[in-house]
Design a protein around this motif. Structure first.
Motif, short mmCIF file in Angstrom:
data_model
loop_
_atom_site.label_atom_id
_atom_site.label_comp_id
_atom_site.label_asym_id
_atom_site.label_seq_id
_atom_site.Cartn_x
_atom_site.Cartn_y
_atom_site.Cartn_z
N UNK A 82 -3.18 -12.34 -4.35
CA UNK A 82 -2.09 -12.68 -5.27
C UNK A 82 -1.11 -13.63 -4.59
N UNK A 83 -0.61 -13.27 -3.40
CA UNK A 83 0.42 -14.12 -2.80
C UNK A 83 -0.16 -15.44 -2.32
N UNK A 84 -1.47 -15.47 -2.00
CA UNK A 84 -2.06 -16.74 -1.62
C UNK A 84 -2.08 -17.72 -2.78
N UNK A 85 -2.35 -17.20 -3.98
CA UNK A 85 -2.50 -18.09 -5.13
C UNK A 85 -1.17 -18.40 -5.80
N UNK A 86 -0.11 -17.66 -5.43
CA UNK A 86 1.16 -17.86 -6.15
C UNK A 86 1.86 -19.15 -5.73
N UNK A 87 1.53 -19.69 -4.55
CA UNK A 87 2.23 -20.86 -4.03
C UNK A 87 3.73 -20.62 -4.00
N UNK A 88 4.15 -19.70 -3.16
CA UNK A 88 5.57 -19.34 -3.09
C UNK A 88 6.35 -20.52 -2.52
N UNK A 89 7.45 -20.88 -3.18
CA UNK A 89 8.21 -22.06 -2.78
C UNK A 89 9.39 -21.70 -1.89
N UNK A 90 9.98 -20.52 -2.13
CA UNK A 90 11.22 -20.19 -1.43
C UNK A 90 10.94 -19.93 0.06
N UNK A 91 11.72 -20.56 0.96
CA UNK A 91 11.39 -20.45 2.38
C UNK A 91 11.46 -19.02 2.92
N UNK A 92 12.37 -18.20 2.41
CA UNK A 92 12.48 -16.84 2.95
C UNK A 92 11.32 -15.98 2.47
N UNK A 93 10.95 -16.15 1.19
CA UNK A 93 9.84 -15.36 0.67
C UNK A 93 8.54 -15.77 1.35
N UNK A 94 8.49 -17.04 1.81
CA UNK A 94 7.29 -17.49 2.51
C UNK A 94 7.07 -16.68 3.78
N UNK A 95 8.17 -16.24 4.40
CA UNK A 95 8.03 -15.45 5.64
C UNK A 95 7.26 -14.17 5.35
N UNK A 96 7.57 -13.54 4.20
CA UNK A 96 6.84 -12.32 3.83
C UNK A 96 5.37 -12.65 3.57
N UNK A 97 5.14 -13.80 2.91
CA UNK A 97 3.75 -14.17 2.62
C UNK A 97 3.00 -14.33 3.94
N UNK A 98 3.66 -14.94 4.93
CA UNK A 98 2.99 -15.14 6.22
C UNK A 98 2.72 -13.80 6.90
N UNK A 99 3.65 -12.84 6.74
CA UNK A 99 3.42 -11.52 7.32
C UNK A 99 2.19 -10.88 6.67
N UNK A 100 2.11 -11.02 5.34
CA UNK A 100 0.94 -10.48 4.63
C UNK A 100 -0.34 -11.13 5.10
N UNK A 101 -0.28 -12.47 5.31
CA UNK A 101 -1.49 -13.18 5.76
C UNK A 101 -1.88 -12.73 7.17
#
Length: 544
Positions: free
Chosen positions: A71-90
């Motif tokens: 889900x988070x891979x395909x969402x293309x998160x734009x916000x820089x802070x939320x990206x940090x969470x996406x990276x943690x998930x990855x």
């Protein structure tokens, strides 16, 4: 120039068109808010009763899944802070391959609690120091919660493997975990090398074939290729295999030359020599004992004709990754051009047959005996999105198996571990003096997110469940978790719900790191985006 209005402060330093957010309200709370939104998305798909999300990415591909990493891979998160969470998930997905949802949801919960603390008047640095103490304490407590006797396990014993994979697969495909787990366990045990630490995830392939149902799925020792044999021979047993990476065809000469032909006879002879040359090559392959030729590129018409004459089966595998796997399965060595193969370079298969499954022709390459190194899970399902989701569940199971080969310790699942952690960290916070005790207490409360979410997703009353869990744990039953089917609290060792220690360990660690990283930010300065036309991102490569 000098008459233009002079801007003051930070404006005078940066180019116009930049954005600058500073201070608690603008930067910190906005960041926390963005991360909260992301974790709200993933939270509802946590656990066995998690809801599916329908994500349509920028290439119009549809995903229906409750796998947080997808889900988070395909969402293309734009916000820089939320990206940090996406990276943690990855990072969690790369390290363990399961537990990305826990990472993101838990980090979001930590940040939400940090927001309450900031509104109370705590400074972010105090929250960070509290969170750091709490995560160190958590890791200590996790070690104590490990089930006795689970440090050693036989990775080839199916029952022990099943008990550890079950929770990971059930969180993706609830209700079908028993069928899927036994498929995954069989496949993993077949390819497990002598030293289990060298287990390679790539050795378990998934073939998705439309039609049928999950109960038609099987495990094949060997490979399943989605194509048809080139020639007319469709079935062969106990045969030697020659693999040619460059294609089976008459090759043009390396040098360019001009041939002058004076008469018709010369022309005929010229083409005859070509035929004779190809026949000689194919005959040399047949003489070496090979019954099957596998080509990595096109198979020429004339070459095919001689292959048929010498009763050779011809397969074409166009993907070079598949070709490598095929070589691994059969133990063959891929040769660059068509020539007589050495006996050492030949591989061996038990059987190769072309079968029709659900209207699709597939080549099934079986290799039962030797040190078999590839096995394939054939998944059947009614729609593509169901098959994709089943594949993710199998991936999770295989990754859990790999993690289990490295570290087989287990902790109680079904939120039993989380409640115990919450209780112990809370007790730890009472002993602390100073302001970080509030942060530690909030960290402990964040663990309640797991049982609360599990209960809410199953449609149970979360408050009742959490209070009865606390009551049970307070009386010393540290293995009591939620039985989602009956909606009551039970001892998880009777339900056989276990989570891998290593999955929990990394998920909580990454979540705490990500939360602290977001809290450390106090200003956001964005330069003016570079001009120029917006380029579309290049389309992603396919999986192989």
């Amino acid at each position: 120039m000098g008459l233009q209005m002079q801007s003051h402060g930070i404006q005078s330093m940066l180019k116009e068109g930049h954005k600058h957010l500073s201070g608690l309200d603008e930067a910190v709370l906005k960041n926390i808010d963005a991360c909260k939104q992301l974790s709200i998305i993933t939270r509802t798909s946590l656990g066995p009763n998690g809801m599916n999300k329908m994500v349509i990415n920028h290439l119009d591909k549809l995903f229906v899944t409750n796998d947080a990493a997808t889900i988070v891979n395909e969402l293309e998160v734009q916000h820089p802070a939320a990206k940090i969470l996406v990276l943690a998930g990855k990072a969690q997905q790369e390290e363990i391959g399961d537990g990305a949802n826990l990472t993101i949801s838990f980090a979001g919960e930590l940040l939400q609690n940090a927001e309450e603390l900031i509104r109370m008047g705590l400074h972010p640095s105090e929250i960070i120091s509290g969170y750091t103490k709490a995560i160190n304490k958590t890791v200590e407590i996790l070690d104590e919660l490990v089930e006795n006797g689970s440090e050693t396990m036989d990775v080839r014993n199916k029952d022990q493997v099943l008990s550890r994979i079950r929770a990971a697969v059930a969180s993706k495909q609830f209700g079908q975990e028993d069928i899927l787990c036994s498929l995954v366990a069989d496949a993993c045990i077949q390819v497990c090398p002598k030293n289990p630490a060298n287990f390679n995830v790539d050795n378990i392939r998934v073939a998705k074939l439309l039609g049928g149902g999950l109960h038609n799925s099987t495990v094949v020792r060997g490979m399943v290729l989605k194509s048809d044999a080139v020639g007319s021979i469709k079935h062969i047993e106990k045969a030697k295999v020659a693999v040619f990476a460059g294609g089976v065809d008459s090759s043009a000469t390396e040098t360019k030359g001009t041939v002058l032909i004076h008469s018709a006879e010369q022309l005929e002879n010229y083409s005859k020599t070509e035929e004779a040359k190809i026949e000689e090559l194919i005959k040399s392959v047949a003489d070496s004992g090979a019954k099957v030729i596998v080509s990595g590129a096109a198979v020429g018409e004339m070459a095919l004709h001689f292959c048929e004459r010498y009763k050779l089966m011809v397969l074409k595998i166009s993907s070079k990754f598949e070709l490598r796997r095929f070589c691994r399965t059969t133990g063959a060595v891929a040769m660059l051009k068509l020539s007589q193969p050495n006996p050492d370079d030949l591989g061996y298969v038990d059987s190769i047959s072309v079968e029709e499954i659900g209207g699709v022709r597939v080549i099934i390459v079986k290799n039962e005996e030797g040190g078999n190194s590839v096995s394939t899970v054939v998944l059947r399902g009614s729609t593509d999105s169901i098959l994709d989701d089943l594949e993710r569940a199998v991936d999770d199971g295989v990754n859990t198996y790999k993690a289990m080969c490295r570290d087989s310790r287990i902790v109680p699942g079904a939120a039993a571990t989380e409640i115990e952690l919450a209780k112990r960290v809370k007790e730890f916070s009472y002993k602390e003096t100073g302001l970080d005790q509030y942060a530690i207490a909030k960290f402990a409360e964040s663990f309640e997110m797991v049982p609360k979410t599990l209960a809410e997703n199953a449609g149970l009353n979360a408050m009742e469940i959490i209070s009865s869990l606390y009551a049970e744990h307070a009386s010393g039953n540290s293995k009591v978790g939620i039985d989602l089917e009956e909606g009551v609290c039970k001892d998880v060792s009777t339900l056989c719900v276990w989570d891998l220690y290593i999955t929990k360990f990394f998920a909580l660690k990454y979540a705490a790191d990500a939360a602290c990283t977001v809290l450390r930010v106090d200003q956001i300065i964005m330069a003016k985006p570079a001009g120029g036309p917006k380029r579309d991102q290049p389309a992603g490569m396919d999986e192989d």
